[in-house]
Design an enzyme around this catalytic site. Structure first.
Site, PDB file in Angstrom:
ATOM      1  N   GLY A  97       0.822  -1.205   0.000  1.00  0.00           N
ATOM      2  CA  GLY A  97       0.000   0.000   0.000  1.00  0.00           C
ATOM      3  C   GLY A  97       0.854   1.251   0.000  1.00  0.00           C
ATOM      4  O   GLY A  97       0.543   2.235  -0.689  1.00  0.00           O
ATOM      5  N   GLU A 125     -11.016   7.668   4.998  1.00  0.00           N
ATOM      6  CA  GLU A 125     -12.127   7.327   5.886  1.00  0.00           C
ATOM      7  C   GLU A 125     -11.512   6.533   7.023  1.00  0.00           C
ATOM      8  O   GLU A 125     -11.065   5.398   6.833  1.00  0.00           O
ATOM      9  CB  GLU A 125     -13.186   6.528   5.128  1.00  0.00           C
ATOM     10  N   CYS A 164     -16.126   1.152  12.052  1.00  0.00           N
ATOM     11  CA  CYS A 164     -15.585   2.463  12.419  1.00  0.00           C
ATOM     12  C   CYS A 164     -16.645   3.377  13.023  1.00  0.00           C
ATOM     13  O   CYS A 164     -16.325   4.285  13.795  1.00  0.00           O
ATOM     14  CB  CYS A 164     -14.938   3.121  11.204  1.00  0.00           C
TER      15      CYS A 164
END
Length: 488
Positions: free
Chosen positions: A221, A259, A293
């Site tokens: 990533g 996010e 979350c």
């Protein structure tokens, strides 16, 4: 239900389903059984480089970015392919994520339906907006604004709801005309790899427009974030990792759409229906093990009814069904990995060492010897500034806190680095709405409403993120704005 036909052990790079470099693989572990489901491709840095190169070439050299009608058709092909395999994706989510079969309907069927919503939006979206005439010192011009795709999008997704989040990023990014490299979370590679296979086999999406990377290493990533050929990073995950992505992305002034985490407060006012209001928190911290979350993990209760509320919360938590995620009726399966279970356990142990005493739970369940399970847990004696009351646990842990009046409840709710979600319950609906407007959070539940939907933007304030996912605003996150003018 088997998911064998999805064939999930390949990368998708440049339109081809390929092995990782040197045919490297790693085991995909079932968190309920602690056994291997099979292997996933373990991408190397050169595999990531090849995927980015394919995405860059597809954006620069094909008509994908300029042909919205073609994009819409391809998205609808993908929706059909995913719908045809919906039951397999549900079984896959239970196996590799630990997601209870009880809730896979909403976590698979709704995201698939959302692709159609995005395609419908694309069909009617005004990519050009006329700003009329302007006159500067006698020089008249016609002005207009056009929206264009960013280019190459690096989508880095989490393990808690991988199928839903994968589609929430991929569908609008592709609809907007971008090309995408999707990098899956290490512990949930197959949810992404299976989408890649269907893109390759069931759609006309051109080679390189959509690529999938799976790897045991989180470094893959970071390679997307630092690659100058990637124009935008869309990340869902922890706030700590989000901060690092922002830092790494700053070297190329890359847009980072984030996010992140939350520690959302459920404000239960003294005139609320306590059973219903408290039930929102107890249900959410147990649903999928609290691995969400936006979970309402802080329960704010009026001091005058605090003991009553804590007792009711304990009763509700004690009746939550959990265990084998394949058993219908269980709303909570295992945590996703041994590493994450150990992290949750360590936070609870630190709270106990600091003087806290769980009203309920606080350990691994003795009757479940295999699997990464943790008991539903309730604390009611921790200070507002304690770690367990302020930091995201991402597990089945609820913290009850007392407040004195409405202003005090808002103060406690806002006294957080997070601002993702929250709730307010009262017998007076206007009072609930007034308090909800004062809480600094991106989504607010007012007396039990449900905000989730294809058309509703989702995201947070403060360190809960930057930008919005889903809805028209989520689509527009993937579009640049260009102002143009011409003489009259």
């Amino acid at each position: 239900m088997s998911f064998a036909s999805l064939k999930v052990d390949k990368l998708l790079i440049g339109g081809r389903l390929v092995d990782a470099e040197d045919r490297a693989t790693y085991d995909n572990i079932n968190p309920a059984t602690e056994t291997s489901l099979g292997v996933a491709a373990d991408a190397s840095p050169r595999d990531v480089e090849a995927a980015v190169d394919a995405a860059r070439t597809a954006f620069d050299m094909t008509s994908w970015s300029t042909d919205p009608a073609f994009r819409s058709r391809c998205l609808r092909q993908l929706q059909t392919a995913l719908a045809d395999h919906a039951e397999e994706f549900k079984a896959l989510s239970t196996a590799e994520v630990g997601l209870p079969a009880q809730i896979t309907g909403s976590t698979v069927d709704m995201p698939v339906a959302g692709i159609g919503w995005v395609a419908d939006l694309l069909d009617r979206y005004p990519f050009s907006e006329d700003y009329g005439e302007g006159d500067i010192e006698g020089f008249a011009s016609h002005r207009w604004v056009e929206r264009e795709p960013y280019g190459v999008v690096g989508a880095i997704t989490p393990w808690n709801q991988p199928f839903q989040v994968n589609l929430a990023k991929v569908a609008p990014a592709l609809a907007a005309g971008n090309t995408v490299v999707l990098k899956a979370a290490p512990t949930t590679p197959w949810s992404a790899a299976a989408i890649g296979r269907l893109v390759a086999e069931r759609t006309d999406i051109p080679p390189g427009v959509f690529n999938v990377i799976t790897s045991a290493a989180n470094d893959r990533g970071e390679e997307l974030v630092t690659d100058p050929r990637v124009d935008l990073i869309s990340f869902t995950g922890s706030t700590a990792v989000g901060r690092r992505i922002m830092s790494l992305g700053s070297a190329t002034v890359k847009k980072c759409f984030l996010e992140l985490g939350g520690k959302s407060a459920n404000i239960v006012l003294e005139d609320a229906d306590f059973a219903r209001a408290i039930g929102m928190s107890t249900f959410m911290v147990c649903l999928h093990g609290g691995q969400g979350c936006a979970t309402l993990s802080r329960l704010l209760l009026p001091r005058s009814r605090f003991e009553e509320g804590v007792e009711l919360a304990a009763q509700q938590l004690s009746h939550m069904r959990y265990g084998d995620p394949t058993v219908m009726g269980n709303i909570m399966g295992p945590l996703n990995s041994a590493r994450h279970r150990d992290r949750v356990e360590a936070m609870v142990e630190r709270a106990i060492a600091a003087g806290g005493k769980p009203v309920l739970g606080g350990r691994r369940p003795a009757h479940l010897e295999t699997g990464y399970y943790f008991e539903p847990t309730l604390f009611a004696d921790m200070p507002e500034d304690s770690e367990i009351a302020r930091d995201e646990v991402f597990g089945p842990v609820l913290v009850a806190l007392p407040f004195d009046d409405d202003d005090d409840a808002v103060r406690i709710a806002n006294d957080s680095v997070f601002g993702l979600s929250g709730a307010v319950f009262s017998g007076d609906h206007e009072r609930s709405k007034a308090l909800a407007r004062r809480v600094r959070a991106g989504t607010m539940i007012v007396d039990g409403g449900i905000y989730y939907g294809h058309d509703v933007p989702f995201g947070g304030y403060k360190q809960s993120g930057i930008g919005r996912e889903t809805g028209k605003l989520g689509f527009e996150e993937y579009l640049q704005v260009k102002a143009l003018c011409e003489p009259i």
